[in-house]
Design an enzyme around this catalytic site. Sequence first.
Site, short mmCIF file in Angstrom:
data_model
loop_
_atom_site.label_atom_id
_atom_site.label_comp_id
_atom_site.label_asym_id
_atom_site.label_seq_id
_atom_site.Cartn_x
_atom_site.Cartn_y
_atom_site.Cartn_z
N GLU A 217 -7.94 -11.01 1.27
CA GLU A 217 -7.52 -12.30 1.82
C GLU A 217 -6.59 -12.20 3.04
O GLU A 217 -5.45 -12.69 3.01
CB GLU A 217 -6.86 -13.14 0.72
N GLU A 350 -13.76 -13.06 -5.20
CA GLU A 350 -12.96 -13.75 -6.20
C GLU A 350 -13.43 -15.19 -6.29
O GLU A 350 -13.61 -15.86 -5.28
CB GLU A 350 -11.46 -13.75 -5.85
#
Length: 652
Positions: A217, A350
């Site tokens: 991320e 995710e």
Amino acid sequence: MSMKSQLKAADGSSHAYHQTTTNASVLRGRGLKEAPFELFAPGDGTLRTSAGDLVVIKGFNWFGTEGQHAMLYGLEERSLDEYFAFAASNGFNAMRLLFNQENVERDPPTPMNDPRDGKITFDWRKSPELRGTTYIKMLQVVSSKAAEHGILILLACHRLRMQYPGQSLHAEWPGDWDGLWFDNYWTENRIIGNWQKLAERGLCAAWNVVAVDLMNEPHGAGWGRGGRKDWRLGAQRLGNAVLKACPRWLIFVNGVGYPGIGAEGDAGPSGIYQWGEDLVGVHTAPILLDNQQKVVYSPHVYGPALFAIIPQYMPPFFNVRQFPDNMEAIWDNHFGFAQAQTGQPVILGETGGTAKGHDEKWVRALVDYLKKRRIGLFWYCLNPNSDDTKGLLQDDWRTPETAKLKILSQLPTTNISKLHPNVASATFLFPSPSPPPSPPPSKPSPPPPPFPPPPSPSPSSPRPPAPPPPSDPPLKPSPPPPSPPLPSSPPPPPPQPPPPNMPPPSPPPGFFHSVISDLSGPYSSEVFVSVSLVGLIAGAVAVALQHRRRGMAEAQHKALKRKGGRKRRKAGAPRDTGECQPLADAAAAASVAGDDEGQSEPSDVRSERAPRAASNRVGRAKAVPRLPSAEGMDDDDGSAISLQNGNDHWNV
């Protein structure tokens, strides 16, 4: 099987796909002892083996190793084998294994206790293979155990440092992290050195470690905008360096997000891109590696459950009337287009949620979308201690979240055991917790149902046009094999036999059951064995003293009898009539009672030990026969025995 296709970049250049397996000599140099298992992206949006077999990823995240805990959570409760068996039996074929660059560089010993609260991180009796490992060795052990159950490993860099101090909701991470894949200490060269270290330390040679996730991320970076913070350029540099260290690995690349620079062509902060979700820059600036067969786009996306504890950040499209039918167009715009446009696979690194209430609608819509687009995932997460999404297991770390697993069972998956010969066939569910002896045991939690075929689509409102799916026919998930139950814990070893010529004393069940019922943790079985041995020793001492006192009592009785007989003969009493027996019994009892009076305990000590003595009455009477009352050693029920040793005095 030869497969070729062409990918044209925005600048007009092309990259050809030539599927060739990694040079075997390279792998042998890294310790590989078997035929490599390698995956490729042939350009049709799928993953395939070197034999051309289609591989659909249905994976899970299991966190803990990326932070200060430095170990997968839950290993103080169950073993590695049990967790992987649970995952495999529910159709999961891959795990995203998280790490931080700091611990890879330092490679510290695996901690037995969490430095924050002192709690144990794993029970080495349940997972002895983890004992004495270092950080990198621990990653190897986890990967090896996963391989035994046919589970592939995505090795993911989740953090640069072990922790990020700050005042955020999650202070350990992200804390004050700026959302970039580098900092003043962690330069790209230092990071590349760590990837080489992981490859050389056996993870490249592990057949089931098939991919790496370059950075989790990187929401502070841009994409396609150029400059030092352009994640697309950084990912290409890191990806090519990793492929030089291990040519067989797939390269997973996250998207970007906000707050940050964002991607070229996106809608800015108003587009509401979650961290790692924004792949809009791929339209004009796709990832181009030296081996394009190794590129996988891996966005992250979550539903309403993630924002339940931070409602001020709840995206408005979760609360519109069209929800969840509006999500397909949003997902296509944020990341779904990349598969059809570039030919590279898209696999969610995710995604997850509670699958309850409003979030359940989102999860069901996502599952339908992934099946339609043939996009894989890594569900977040196995852990029940995820404060927003919860896990695939309940808080006891053994009871499955059956409702959530039933929804996820609709996703297609590939049985890796059929593609690799060295996979163990053991796949089973957790046993339900052992019920207490009283009240009657409750029913165990039912295992998740077998995978049903995908339901036929129900009529719904029209949706915006989306990229066409690949040409291969859709997959149907296969049901898992039957799963034999496991015992909740190994039985304690049998007690040692007593010495010869001595009756075998039985441990008093009332006492031991009360002690064991109050114990918890990984050492209860050892305590049980220790207490059992103490009981055996005490029983042996009691029997020895009993025999000794019996002899003393008989001697006293004979002496009294002789003395009484002489007195009676002097008075003219008849001899050997037995009339002296009551007097002898009373005298012997008084003698023994007098011996004990000087050794009595304080009242508070006696009251503390009274339950133990009372519980022993049940078990001791079975092992030691009651002696005649003339001996004066028994209570009314003939079971309490006093042991004297110097100044100590116990009731056994």
